[in-house]
Design a protein around this motif. Structure first.
Motif, PDB file in Angstrom:
ATOM      1  N   ILE A  25     -23.811  28.969  63.325  1.00 29.66           N
ATOM      2  CA  ILE A  25     -23.634  30.293  62.808  1.00 29.66           C
ATOM      3  C   ILE A  25     -23.641  31.349  63.887  1.00 29.66           C
ATOM      4  N   LEU A  26     -24.837  31.536  64.709  1.00 32.79           N
ATOM      5  CA  LEU A  26     -25.023  32.354  65.666  1.00 32.79           C
ATOM      6  C   LEU A  26     -23.756  32.351  66.878  1.00 32.79           C
ATOM      7  N   ILE A  27     -23.483  31.117  67.233  1.00 33.19           N
ATOM      8  CA  ILE A  27     -22.488  30.798  68.390  1.00 33.19           C
ATOM      9  C   ILE A  27     -21.225  31.259  67.807  1.00 33.19           C
ATOM     10  N   SER A  28     -20.582  30.827  66.503  1.00 32.08           N
ATOM     11  CA  SER A  28     -19.483  31.036  65.884  1.00 32.08           C
ATOM     12  C   SER A  28     -19.158  32.533  65.854  1.00 32.08           C
ATOM     13  N   THR A  29     -20.361  33.279  65.828  1.00 34.82           N
ATOM     14  CA  THR A  29     -19.970  34.625  65.455  1.00 34.82           C
ATOM     15  C   THR A  29     -19.286  35.443  66.559  1.00 34.82           C
ATOM     16  N   CYS A  30     -19.507  34.802  67.575  1.00 34.25           N
ATOM     17  CA  CYS A  30     -18.710  35.383  68.810  1.00 34.25           C
ATOM     18  C   CYS A  30     -17.185  35.392  68.627  1.00 34.25           C
ATOM     19  N   LEU A  46     -25.784  38.968  70.514  1.00 29.88           N
ATOM     20  CA  LEU A  46     -25.338  37.820  70.527  1.00 29.88           C
ATOM     21  C   LEU A  46     -26.097  37.338  71.624  1.00 29.88           C
ATOM     22  N   PHE A  47     -25.861  37.972  72.818  1.00 27.58           N
ATOM     23  CA  PHE A  47     -26.723  37.360  74.063  1.00 27.58           C
ATOM     24  C   PHE A  47     -28.121  37.040  74.011  1.00 27.58           C
ATOM     25  N   ILE A  48     -28.903  37.855  73.427  1.00 27.00           N
ATOM     26  CA  ILE A  48     -30.463  37.239  73.143  1.00 27.00           C
ATOM     27  C   ILE A  48     -30.498  36.089  72.356  1.00 27.00           C
ATOM     28  N   ALA A  74     -30.544  29.274  72.176  1.00 26.04           N
ATOM     29  CA  ALA A  74     -29.874  28.064  71.495  1.00 26.04           C
ATOM     30  C   ALA A  74     -30.020  26.928  72.398  1.00 26.04           C
ATOM     31  N   PRO A  75     -30.184  25.580  71.313  1.00 31.78           N
ATOM     32  CA  PRO A  75     -30.182  24.522  72.140  1.00 31.78           C
ATOM     33  C   PRO A  75     -28.747  23.970  72.472  1.00 31.78           C
ATOM     34  N   GLU A  76     -28.656  23.006  73.498  1.00 22.51           N
ATOM     35  CA  GLU A  76     -27.657  22.712  73.917  1.00 22.51           C
ATOM     36  C   GLU A  76     -27.104  21.361  72.795  1.00 22.51           C
ATOM     37  N   SER A  77     -25.662  21.202  72.937  1.00 19.64           N
ATOM     38  CA  SER A  77     -25.220  19.959  71.959  1.00 19.64           C
ATOM     39  C   SER A  77     -25.787  18.506  72.658  1.00 19.64           C
ATOM     40  N   PRO A  78     -26.492  17.798  71.714  1.00 23.29           N
ATOM     41  CA  PRO A  78     -27.016  16.484  72.078  1.00 23.29           C
ATOM     42  C   PRO A  78     -25.847  15.647  72.559  1.00 23.29           C
TER      43      PRO A  78
END
Length: 545
Positions: A47-52, A225-227, A232-236
């Motif tokens: 949700i956080l990354i999609s908010t960009c 958003l930057f903070i 955030a973890p990377e995609s496995p």
């Protein structure tokens, strides 16, 4: 050098295929409630990354609504014979296409940098770039400066358009995949609602800050958003493709809460990712843009490109000028913004409606196909209002506004939202980023054509088609219905490995939902397991991948 215990399951007698089978069955049998319990952190990070994407929705909403904004038209437009000011159709098309051209560049860049440097680093770099670029429209004195801004800002927007979907599809299990990929569309609506609300609030202001302030407010997105993204973890999946199994496990554990469900096994989930990646390497020898157009991947690339292009071809570009169109259809400026705000609000609520329909077992293909049918009817009805006598012009204008809201409802319940799920599921994991980038570029190329045509269709100083514009898009929408029926498959309920083999076997789009296939007994699975074993070279008790 990675210890064997970090790659295989903790059970010594378990093979890669056995672990992958167990994890796949576990995902397919996982309910929505179980998915939320196991992957709550993945939901929040996605949700956080999609908010960009809300930043892009906000800014492009500003541009589309400024065309009906008196203060903006006085600054950047020219005077018409009736004394009013209007930005010319040529400049309207040029500014919109500046953003589209920048996005095309950004999409191709994302296909390279995200796979190489990771999703997180790429997002952070884009946020820094946007923080610098926002100063351009805040101080702009000519349309040329705005054109430069939209061309440059389009680069990070293009990267976000595909990166957010790729990340959402990879960090979440099958039970959550459809919801979190389509959440991206909610973020578009969120940015648009905020954007049109800010513009409407400035109608009473007479200075240049009436349109400069909405641009300046974009800085409010950057810091939080930057903070957040920095942690955030990377995609496995991405890490598995790069052979970083130990790091992939650490990030998978950061995305999950395995203690909440007794039978969840992170090692088996990693085995599924490794097995699927190996199958795709057997089916697809390379991972370049060219490989998206060879073998079975050509069909997958074509579908992703068309599914996204259809968003514009079904009339979306027409509704992107909704405030301006409402104004030209005869509504007062304030009422035009009210209708636009309602339309963008529907963009957000429609996502939840689409989630409800998907949770009732209605497939992506079904929603997409019947949604297009509804859009076609709406467009033809709007076109027919052009023949209403002049004495009923006001009633026809408000009826047009109501139908546009109805169109937006149909669109967001189906085509507008489900598209994001389809483009996140249909590509192979190995070519995901590049295929989605090509698909979004197809959307942007079609958008460029639409952005040239639409202003001329609705602009009173050009073709002045007004409501008749809907007939044109209605005809294109009908062709989209035919394409969808014959070419768009049903990916719901299928693991990524199953989708790989369904495309490999050439199963027709109409048979996808009914086809029976056993991934783990296939020749591709055997070859994949052998390839993984071959890739592991034992050296002093350790395995190098």
């Amino acid at each position: 050098m990675i210890p064997v215990s970090k790659i295989t399951s903790d059970h010594d007698d378990a093979t890669l295929v056995d672990d992958a089978r167990a994890a796949t069955e576990g995902e397919k049998n996982m309910t929505l409630a179980q998915g939320i319990r196991i992957y709550p952190k993945a939901i929040l990070w996605s949700i956080l990354i999609s908010t960009c994407i809300a930043m892009e929705g906000y800014d492009l909403c500003l541009l589309g609504n400024f065309y009906a904004f008196p203060q903006f038209n006085r600054k950047f437009g020219h005077k018409l014979a009736d004394g009013s000011y209007q930005v010319s159709a040529a400049w309207q098309a040029g500014l919109s296409n500046g953003a589209n051209c920048g996005e095309i560049i950004g999409l191709f860049i994302n296909g390279i940098v995200s796979e190489r440097f990771g999703y997180k680093r790429t997002v952070l770099c884009c946020l820094v770039l946007m923080a610098a670029l926002i100063a351009i429209p805040v101080t702009a004195e000519s349309p040329n400066a705005l054109l430069a801004y939209y061309l440059l800002a389009g680069i990070p927007w293009g990267i976000w358009q595909t990166l957010t979907i790729s990340y959402a599809s990879e960090v979440c299990p099958l039970a959550l995949r459809g919801y979190l990929t389509t959440y991206v569309n909610f973020c578009w609506g969120l940015g648009q609602v905020i954007g049109v609300g800010v513009v409407k609030s400035q109608l009473g202001r007479d200075s240049d800050w009436a349109f400069r302030l909405p641009w300046a407010l974009q800085w409010m997105w950057i810091a939080p958003l930057f903070i957040g993204v920095a942690f955030a973890p990377e995609s496995p999946w991405l890490l598995v493709r790069k052979g970083k199994m130990e790091e992939a496990k650490r990030n998978l554990l950061r995305l999950t809460s395995p203690d909440r469900v007794a039978d969840f096994d992170a090692d088996k989930t990693l085995a599924m990712m490794q097995h699927t990646t190996a199958i795709e390497r057997e089916i697809t020898k390379g991972a370049s843009y060219w490989d998206c157009f060879t073998g079975i991947n050509l069909r997958r690339t074509e579908i992703v490109c068309m599914v996204w292009a259809i968003q514009n071809l079904s009339g979306n570009s027409f509704t992107g000028y909704s405030t301006y169109f409402f104004q030209q259809a005869g509504l007062p400026t304030s009422s035009a913004y009210d209708f636009a705000m309602g339309q963008y609000g529907i963009n957000m609520i429609g996502v939840f409606g689409a989630w409800f329909l998907m949770s009732r077992g209605i497939g992506r293909r079904t929603l997409y196909l019947y949604g297009l049918c509804g859009l076609f009817v709406m467009l033809i009805t709007i076109g027919c209002l052009a023949f209403v006598p002049d004495k009923h012009a006001t009633a026809a204008a408000f009826a047009t506004g109501g139908l546009m809201l109805g169109w937006a409802t149909f669109y967001q319940l189906t085509v507008g939202t489900v598209c994001y799920s389809l483009v996140g599921e249909i590509p192979s994991r190995r070519l995901l980023i590049k295929t989605v980038a090509l698909g979004r570029n197809a959307y942007n190329v079609v958008g460029i054509v639409c952005s040239v045509l639409t202003p001329y269709m609705v602009n009173p100083s050009a073709w002045d088609w007004k409501k008749l514009t809907a007939f044109f898009w209605g005809g294109i929408c009908f062709l989209c219905i035919i394409y969808t029926y014959f070419r768009v498959p049903e990916p719901a309920g299928r693991s990524f490995a199953e989708l790989d083999l369904l495309f490999e076997k050439g199963v027709s789009a109409r048979e996808f939902a009914k086809a029976n296939i056993d991934v783990f007994r296939s020749e591709e699975s055997k070859n994949a397991a052998a390839a993984v074993e071959k890739d592991m070279r034992v050296d002093d008790g350790e395995v190098k991948v």
